[in-house]
Design a protein around this motif. Structure first.
Motif, PDB file in Angstrom:
ATOM      1  N   GLY A  10       3.919   2.393   2.343  1.00 45.31           N
ATOM      2  CA  GLY A  10       4.593   1.211   2.837  1.00 45.31           C
ATOM      3  C   GLY A  10       6.040   1.127   2.397  1.00 45.31           C
ATOM      4  O   GLY A  10       6.568   2.041   1.758  1.00 45.31           O
TER       5      GLY A  10
ATOM      6  N   VAL B 285       2.427  -0.561  -6.099  1.00 39.67           N
ATOM      7  CA  VAL B 285       2.012   0.241  -4.956  1.00 39.67           C
ATOM      8  C   VAL B 285       0.567   0.664  -5.177  1.00 39.67           C
ATOM      9  O   VAL B 285       0.248   1.358  -6.135  1.00 39.67           O
ATOM     10  CB  VAL B 285       2.906   1.475  -4.777  1.00 39.67           C
ATOM     11  CG1 VAL B 285       2.511   2.237  -3.510  1.00 39.67           C
ATOM     12  CG2 VAL B 285       4.375   1.067  -4.718  1.00 39.67           C
ATOM     13  N   SER B 286      -0.293   0.235  -4.285  1.00 42.61           N
ATOM     14  CA  SER B 286      -1.710   0.552  -4.408  1.00 42.61           C
ATOM     15  C   SER B 286      -2.034   1.826  -3.626  1.00 42.61           C
ATOM     16  O   SER B 286      -1.434   2.116  -2.598  1.00 42.61           O
ATOM     17  CB  SER B 286      -2.555  -0.606  -3.895  1.00 42.61           C
ATOM     18  OG  SER B 286      -2.316  -0.811  -2.516  1.00 42.61           O
ATOM     19  N   SER B 287      -3.010   2.543  -4.126  1.00 43.49           N
ATOM     20  CA  SER B 287      -3.398   3.817  -3.470  1.00 43.49           C
ATOM     21  C   SER B 287      -4.448   3.597  -2.395  1.00 43.49           C
ATOM     22  O   SER B 287      -5.018   2.519  -2.267  1.00 43.49           O
ATOM     23  CB  SER B 287      -3.914   4.794  -4.525  1.00 43.49           C
ATOM     24  OG  SER B 287      -5.010   4.223  -5.205  1.00 43.49           O
TER      25      SER B 287
ATOM     26  N   PRO C 130       2.088   5.340  -5.424  1.00 40.90           N
ATOM     27  CA  PRO C 130       1.589   4.582  -6.596  1.00 40.90           C
ATOM     28  C   PRO C 130       2.465   4.787  -7.834  1.00 40.90           C
ATOM     29  O   PRO C 130       2.638   3.853  -8.627  1.00 40.90           O
ATOM     30  CB  PRO C 130       0.188   5.154  -6.783  1.00 40.90           C
ATOM     31  CG  PRO C 130      -0.235   5.553  -5.407  1.00 40.90           C
ATOM     32  CD  PRO C 130       1.008   6.089  -4.766  1.00 40.90           C
TER      33      PRO C 130
ATOM     34  N   THR D 139       5.239   2.321  -8.882  1.00 45.57           N
ATOM     35  CA  THR D 139       4.915   1.035  -9.478  1.00 45.57           C
ATOM     36  C   THR D 139       5.701   0.826 -10.765  1.00 45.57           C
ATOM     37  O   THR D 139       5.648   1.668 -11.670  1.00 45.57           O
ATOM     38  CB  THR D 139       3.413   0.935  -9.762  1.00 45.57           C
ATOM     39  OG1 THR D 139       2.701   0.964  -8.511  1.00 45.57           O
ATOM     40  CG2 THR D 139       3.077  -0.338 -10.517  1.00 45.57           C
TER      41      THR D 139
ATOM     42  N   GLN E  76       0.826  -1.197   0.000  1.00 45.20           N
ATOM     43  CA  GLN E  76       0.000   0.000   0.000  1.00 45.20           C
ATOM     44  C   GLN E  76       0.866   1.255   0.000  1.00 45.20           C
ATOM     45  O   GLN E  76       2.019   1.230   0.463  1.00 45.20           O
ATOM     46  CB  GLN E  76      -0.912   0.003   1.221  1.00 45.20           C
ATOM     47  CG  GLN E  76      -2.022  -1.032   1.176  1.00 45.20           C
ATOM     48  CD  GLN E  76      -3.018  -0.865   2.305  1.00 45.20           C
ATOM     49  OE1 GLN E  76      -2.676  -0.367   3.371  1.00 45.20           O
ATOM     50  NE2 GLN E  76      -4.257  -1.287   2.066  1.00 45.20           N
ATOM     51  N   ALA E  77       0.298   2.327  -0.493  1.00 45.52           N
ATOM     52  CA  ALA E  77       1.007   3.610  -0.481  1.00 45.52           C
ATOM     53  C   ALA E  77       1.440   3.938   0.948  1.00 45.52           C
ATOM     54  O   ALA E  77       0.684   3.730   1.895  1.00 45.52           O
ATOM     55  CB  ALA E  77       0.107   4.704  -1.028  1.00 45.52           C
TER      56      ALA E  77
END
Length: 123
Positions: A15, A121-123, A87, A90, A12-13
């Motif tokens: 992280g 990387v997810s937002s 993000p 990524t 996750q963002a």
């Protein structure tokens, strides 16, 4: 020289992740080592580089203060510690090695490459 990159994954963002790059051979300390990344539809770009001894490090502006490159010549391994991931980080991350790259910021000056490890990387 063969390189094996690992440590990518989904985070996750905000992280963190630590990438590793293990090199074959007994002369790892003779090589400049760098990390590059390539996002979908974009060119491969410089992320960070480290001198043969590890004394000098260089970073792209967009990772300064967030990423740290390091190496352990006794283990033939280099690392990229990534914190505060965004993000836009990524990409597939590649490690690269060369005895004397003409320009540490340009991927074509490195002769040896790992297979890449995907960081999402997810937002």
């Amino acid at each position: 020289v063969q390189l094996q990159a690992s440590g990518g994954g989904l985070v996750q963002a905000g992280g963190s992740l630590r990438l590793s790059c293990v090199a074959s051979g007994r002369t790892f300390s003779s090589y400049v080592m760098a990390w590059f990344r390539q996002a979908p539809g974009k060119e491969r770009e410089f992320v960070a580089a480290i001198s043969r001894s590890g004394e000098n490090t260089y970073y792209a502006d967009f990772v300064k203060g967030r990423f740290t490159i390091s190496r352990d010549n006794a283990k033939n391994t280099a690392y990229l510690q990534m914190k505060s991931l965004k993000p836009e980080d990524t990409a597939i991350y590649y490690c690269a090695l060369d005895r004397n790259p003409a320009n540490w910021y340009i991927p074509t000056t490195f002769n040896y490459w790992g297979q890449g490890t995907l960081v999402t990387v997810s937002s």
